[in-house]
Design an enzyme around this catalytic site. Structure first.
Site, PDB file in Angstrom:
ATOM      1  N   ASN A   7       0.866  -1.179   0.000  1.00  0.00           N
ATOM      2  CA  ASN A   7       0.000   0.000   0.000  1.00  0.00           C
ATOM      3  C   ASN A   7       0.907   1.234   0.000  1.00  0.00           C
ATOM      4  OD1 ASN A   7      -1.790   2.051   0.443  1.00  0.00           O
ATOM      5  ND2 ASN A   7      -2.666   1.206   2.335  1.00  0.00           N
ATOM      6  N   ARG A  91      -2.716  -2.163  -3.301  1.00  0.00           N
ATOM      7  CA  ARG A  91      -3.921  -1.378  -3.069  1.00  0.00           C
ATOM      8  C   ARG A  91      -3.875  -0.175  -4.018  1.00  0.00           C
ATOM      9  NH1 ARG A  91      -4.964   3.360   1.072  1.00  0.00           N
ATOM     10  NH2 ARG A  91      -7.173   3.655   0.667  1.00  0.00           N
ATOM     11  N   HIS A 180     -12.906   3.045   0.394  1.00  0.00           N
ATOM     12  CA  HIS A 180     -12.896   2.003   1.441  1.00  0.00           C
ATOM     13  C   HIS A 180     -13.659   0.757   0.979  1.00  0.00           C
ATOM     14  CE1 HIS A 180     -12.717   5.457   4.619  1.00  0.00           C
ATOM     15  NE2 HIS A 180     -11.485   4.994   4.436  1.00  0.00           N
ATOM     16  N   ARG A 241     -11.371  15.645   7.814  1.00  0.00           N
ATOM     17  CA  ARG A 241     -12.147  16.058   6.634  1.00  0.00           C
ATOM     18  C   ARG A 241     -13.543  16.502   7.047  1.00  0.00           C
ATOM     19  NH1 ARG A 241     -10.809  10.727   3.966  1.00  0.00           N
ATOM     20  NH2 ARG A 241      -8.697  10.978   3.157  1.00  0.00           N
ATOM     21  N   GLU A 384      -8.330  -5.113   5.349  1.00  0.00           N
ATOM     22  CA  GLU A 384      -8.194  -4.827   3.918  1.00  0.00           C
ATOM     23  C   GLU A 384      -7.032  -5.612   3.299  1.00  0.00           C
ATOM     24  OE1 GLU A 384      -8.591  -0.794   5.441  1.00  0.00           O
ATOM     25  OE2 GLU A 384      -9.421  -0.251   3.489  1.00  0.00           O
TER      26      GLU A 384
END
Ligand code: ADP
Length: 401
Positions: A7, A91, A180, A241, A384
């Site tokens: 990743n 990823r 996600h 965010r 993940e």
């Protein structure tokens, strides 16, 4: 079969070497500060013993080289040769409308990922650097791309279209993509398995609440709506965010604070969310401590966060005309019992009953609603890397040798 999961960020590279047959993690770690002074590789072996290697990493190729050397080294190695790595799974954040599932990486796939770089300028170029670096160091090892956006590609047009001129979609690909996806897929499948539901005949809402947060409605095993949009900025209030807001705020604030669009977006991505509201921290552990000590803005940040999640759960119940289960995952969802409690207690109208005792758990699969609750509420830790490793194995197993 051993799969190396990668990743890549613009200045970091996370990795995990997994035996996908036993699903055992052989080694994991992160290269930090790539291209910046003070690069460091933090490495953990099969027994969990930690190592740190400080060496200049001017680029991702050097970072991958250090990771591969460590995996076979005398000091901390876990395999005897790189031949034992059968495949690499990457990823990739944005696959646009091109990718509905994971794919074997070839020239064509690389070009498509490049084409999506405008949609994810911080992520896709970094993933491409990681892919290239691995290709340089292990040219004969097959590589697979696993996209954050792929699982959400089943959304119907009514869910992904914005109320803007349709030409923006046609010309500029402006639509909801969602992120996600790997987590939403894994956690929804696990929820069905855990509760004994038929995944293909179920209505599940997954709340992925981490530093970045998103929520999805999954009906009969397919995503029908999700809260993140063209970019990960939309939807829930997050660590830093903003999530949803009136777009007219941009012009209003740009005039009053004399800020250009780039600076405004930087604030909305990095200085907003619960950090912006509290003025204190993006970490929910800090916010809980401050709230308990009487800090009103920390309290407001936590309650606004929980309120937004609850509103989305309500909306997604309507979108699916019902719900069988709501699952919480990621850093906040798996660990923050008070936040979970605040959300679940506002779902009484669904016939939900929180089991206060069960809700004390952290980071473990559990049902946190009472046996009488009409809708099951679960905590399902996400994974993940496991999905990336499994998808990589499936695709590589189909290759003719
Ligand atoms: P990312 O989006 O970076 O992958 P994670 O899913 O790892 O984020 O979540 C990180 C966040 O989880 C932290 O910022 C923190 O707010 C929260 N968190 C982690 N552990 C706890 C805990 N024990 N209690 C409350 N919040 C926690």
């Amino acid at each position: 079969m051993n799969v190396l999961v990668i990743n890549c960020g613009s200045s970091s590279l996370k990795f995990q070497l997994m035996n996908v047959d036993t699903e055992k993690i052989l080694a994991s770690g992160i290269c930090d500060r790539i291209g910046i002074e003070g690069s460091v590789l933090s490495y953990k072996d099969t027994q969990g013993k930690k190592y740190e290697y400080k060496e200049a990493m001017p680029n991702h190729t050097k970072a991958i080289e250090m990771v591969l050397e460590s995996l076979v080294s005398k000091e901390c190695g876990v395999i005897s040769s790189l031949e034992e790595i059968r495949a690499i799974g990457h990823r990739v954040v944005h696959g646009g409308e091109f990718f509905k599932e994971s794919v074997l990486i070839n020239e064509n796939v690389i070009n498509r990922i490049k084409e999506c770089s405008d949609l994810a300028p911080l992520h896709n170029p970094a993933h491409l650097m990681g892919i290239e670096a691995c290709h340089i160091k292990m040219p004969n090892t097959p590589m697979v791309a696993v996209f954050d956006t792929a699982f959400h590609q089943t959304m119907p047009p009514k869910a992904y279209i914005y109320g803007v001129p349709y030409e923006w979609y046609q010309k500029h690909k402006v639509r909801r993509y969602g992120f996600h996806g790997t987590s939403h897929k894994y956690v929804s499948q696990k929820t069905a398995e855990f509760l004994g539901l038929d995944y293909h005949n179920s209505k599940i809402i997954v709340c992925h609440l981490g530093n970045g947060s998103s929520i999805s409605a999954i009906k009969n095993g397919e995503c029908v709506d999700t809260s993140m949009g063209l970019t990960p900025l939309e939807g829930l209030i997050m660590g830093t965010r903003s999530g949803d807001l009136d777009p007219a705020i941009l012009e209003y604030i740009s005039k009053r604070e004399d800020l250009d669009i780039q600076s405004l977006l930087n604030i909305l991505n990095k200085k907003s969310g619960v950090l912006g509201i509290s003025g204190l921290s993006s970490d929910f552990r800090d916010l809980l401590d401050a709230d308990l000590a009487g800090n009103e803005r920390a309290k407001l940040a936590r309650t606004a966060f929980a309120y937004r999640v609850m509103k989305y759960v309500g909306a997604y119940c309507a979108a699916m005309n019902g719900v069988d289960a709501v699952s919480f995952c990621a850093g906040v969802g798996e660990n923050a019992k008070f936040i979970r409690g605040m959300i679940v207690k506002q779902l009484e109208f669904l016939g939900v009953e929180l089991d206060e005792e069960a809700n004390n758990i952290c980071g473990k699969e559990a049902i946190i609603s009472t046996p009488n609750s009409k809708v099951k509420i679960c905590v399902i830790p996400t994974n993940e890397e496991l999905v990336i490793a499994r998808d990589t194995k499936t695709i590589v197993s189909q290759l003719k040798l």
